[in-house]
Design a protein around this motif. Structure first.
Motif, PDB file in Angstrom:
ATOM      1  N   CYS A   1      -1.932  -3.628   0.025  1.00  0.00           N
ATOM      2  CA  CYS A   1      -3.031  -2.956  -0.671  1.00  0.00           C
ATOM      3  C   CYS A   1      -4.325  -3.762  -0.538  1.00  0.00           C
ATOM      4  O   CYS A   1      -4.305  -4.990  -0.629  1.00  0.00           O
ATOM      5  CB  CYS A   1      -2.668  -2.817  -2.154  1.00  0.00           C
ATOM      6  SG  CYS A   1      -3.985  -2.127  -3.165  1.00  0.00           S
TER       7      CYS A   1
ATOM      8  N   GLN B   1      -2.932  -3.034   6.090  1.00  0.00           N
ATOM      9  CA  GLN B   1      -1.535  -2.607   6.117  1.00  0.00           C
ATOM     10  C   GLN B   1      -0.595  -3.742   6.478  1.00  0.00           C
ATOM     11  O   GLN B   1      -0.932  -4.550   7.320  1.00  0.00           O
ATOM     12  CB  GLN B   1      -1.344  -1.454   7.100  1.00  0.00           C
ATOM     13  CG  GLN B   1      -2.039  -0.184   6.675  1.00  0.00           C
ATOM     14  CD  GLN B   1      -1.449   0.406   5.413  1.00  0.00           C
ATOM     15  OE1 GLN B   1      -0.260   0.225   5.099  1.00  0.00           O
ATOM     16  NE2 GLN B   1      -2.285   1.082   4.655  1.00  0.00           N
TER      17      GLN B   1
ATOM     18  N   CYS C   1      -0.635   4.355  -0.651  1.00  0.00           N
ATOM     19  CA  CYS C   1      -1.492   5.513  -0.362  1.00  0.00           C
ATOM     20  C   CYS C   1      -1.742   5.682   1.134  1.00  0.00           C
ATOM     21  O   CYS C   1      -2.104   6.763   1.580  1.00  0.00           O
ATOM     22  CB  CYS C   1      -2.818   5.400  -1.107  1.00  0.00           C
ATOM     23  SG  CYS C   1      -3.973   4.168  -0.443  1.00  0.00           S
TER      24      CYS C   1
ATOM     25  N   CYS D   1       0.856  -1.196   0.000  1.00  0.00           N
ATOM     26  CA  CYS D   1       0.000   0.000   0.000  1.00  0.00           C
ATOM     27  C   CYS D   1       0.886   1.237   0.000  1.00  0.00           C
ATOM     28  O   CYS D   1       1.669   1.437   0.925  1.00  0.00           O
ATOM     29  CB  CYS D   1      -0.912   0.002   1.219  1.00  0.00           C
ATOM     30  SG  CYS D   1      -1.775   1.578   1.468  1.00  0.00           S
TER      31      CYS D   1
ATOM     32  N   HIS E   1      -7.182   2.579  -2.563  1.00  0.00           N
ATOM     33  CA  HIS E   1      -6.612   3.724  -3.299  1.00  0.00           C
ATOM     34  C   HIS E   1      -7.489   4.132  -4.482  1.00  0.00           C
ATOM     35  O   HIS E   1      -7.468   5.283  -4.894  1.00  0.00           O
ATOM     36  CB  HIS E   1      -5.201   3.396  -3.791  1.00  0.00           C
ATOM     37  CG  HIS E   1      -5.154   2.311  -4.805  1.00  0.00           C
ATOM     38  ND1 HIS E   1      -5.145   0.971  -4.456  1.00  0.00           N
ATOM     39  CD2 HIS E   1      -5.163   2.340  -6.151  1.00  0.00           C
ATOM     40  CE1 HIS E   1      -5.120   0.237  -5.551  1.00  0.00           C
ATOM     41  NE2 HIS E   1      -5.137   1.044  -6.597  1.00  0.00           N
TER      42      HIS E   1
ATOM     43  N   SER F   1      -5.224   1.716   2.997  1.00  0.00           N
ATOM     44  CA  SER F   1      -5.609   0.312   3.096  1.00  0.00           C
ATOM     45  C   SER F   1      -5.893  -0.094   4.539  1.00  0.00           C
ATOM     46  O   SER F   1      -5.203   0.331   5.468  1.00  0.00           O
ATOM     47  CB  SER F   1      -4.490  -0.576   2.538  1.00  0.00           C
ATOM     48  OG  SER F   1      -4.784  -1.941   2.784  1.00  0.00           O
TER      49      SER F   1
ATOM     50  N   SER G   1      -0.804   4.563  -6.744  1.00  0.00           N
ATOM     51  CA  SER G   1      -0.957   3.135  -7.018  1.00  0.00           C
ATOM     52  C   SER G   1      -0.100   2.316  -6.070  1.00  0.00           C
ATOM     53  O   SER G   1       0.958   2.773  -5.636  1.00  0.00           O
ATOM     54  CB  SER G   1      -0.523   2.816  -8.455  1.00  0.00           C
ATOM     55  OG  SER G   1      -1.332   3.522  -9.367  1.00  0.00           O
ATOM     56  N   PRO G   2      -0.518   1.083  -5.783  1.00  0.00           N
ATOM     57  CA  PRO G   2       0.310   0.223  -4.929  1.00  0.00           C
ATOM     58  C   PRO G   2       1.609  -0.157  -5.652  1.00  0.00           C
ATOM     59  O   PRO G   2       1.673  -0.120  -6.875  1.00  0.00           O
ATOM     60  CB  PRO G   2      -0.574  -1.009  -4.702  1.00  0.00           C
ATOM     61  CG  PRO G   2      -1.528  -1.007  -5.847  1.00  0.00           C
ATOM     62  CD  PRO G   2      -1.748   0.424  -6.222  1.00  0.00           C
TER      63      PRO G   2
END
Ligand code: FES
Length: 131
Positions: free
Chosen positions: A75, A72, A66, A64, A79, A69, A87-88
């Motif tokens: 991802c 964690q 962003c 992840c 996002h 998520s 993006s992941p």
């Protein structure tokens, strides 16, 4: 062009917004409004420390990037709605073993922790409310 550390970006953004020396990062980390519409979106600080995880060689993972998520450090697809510009990071480890994956989303060597979480910009940030 030299790359700026996240803490340096906060200082620059603070100065541009009229902030003075010693001004703290906004609650939730570096999610302050962009200085221009072309600035990349900033990730949420998911945690102030890395996540130790057991990885399998050859298996594909999505880290992840962003910070939104709920799974964690991996991802979960959030996002797409919460941070469409981020993006992941997809990666495939070469060896089995424990890895320390970044939780603050400020590392300079994603997906791995590089110690950036120790910076004041991360440690002084307010994390999003937990359910
Ligand atoms: S948790 Fe992000 S650099 Fe360590």
């Amino acid at each position: 062009m030299a790359l700026l550390r996240p803490a340096a970006l906060v200082t620059l953004m603070s100065a541009a917004a009229g902030g003075g020396r010693g001004r703290r990062a906004p609650p939730g980390g570096l999610q302050s409004p962009s200085l221009s519409s072309s600035a990349p979106p900033q990730p949420l600080i998911a945690a102030k420390q890395p996540f130790p995880v057991e990885l399998k060689a050859g298996k594909k993972y999505g880290w992840c990037a962003c910070g939104h998520s709920k799974s964690q450090p991996f991802c979960d697809g959030t996002h797409k709605t919460a941070a469409p510009g981020i993006s992941p990071l997809r990666f495939t480890p070469e060896k089995d073993g424990t890895a320390w994956l970044c939780g603050c989303k400020r590392t300079r060597c994603p997906p791995y922790c590089d110690g950036t979480h120790k910076d004041e910009a991360v440690q002084g940030a307010r994390l999003p409310a937990q359910p």
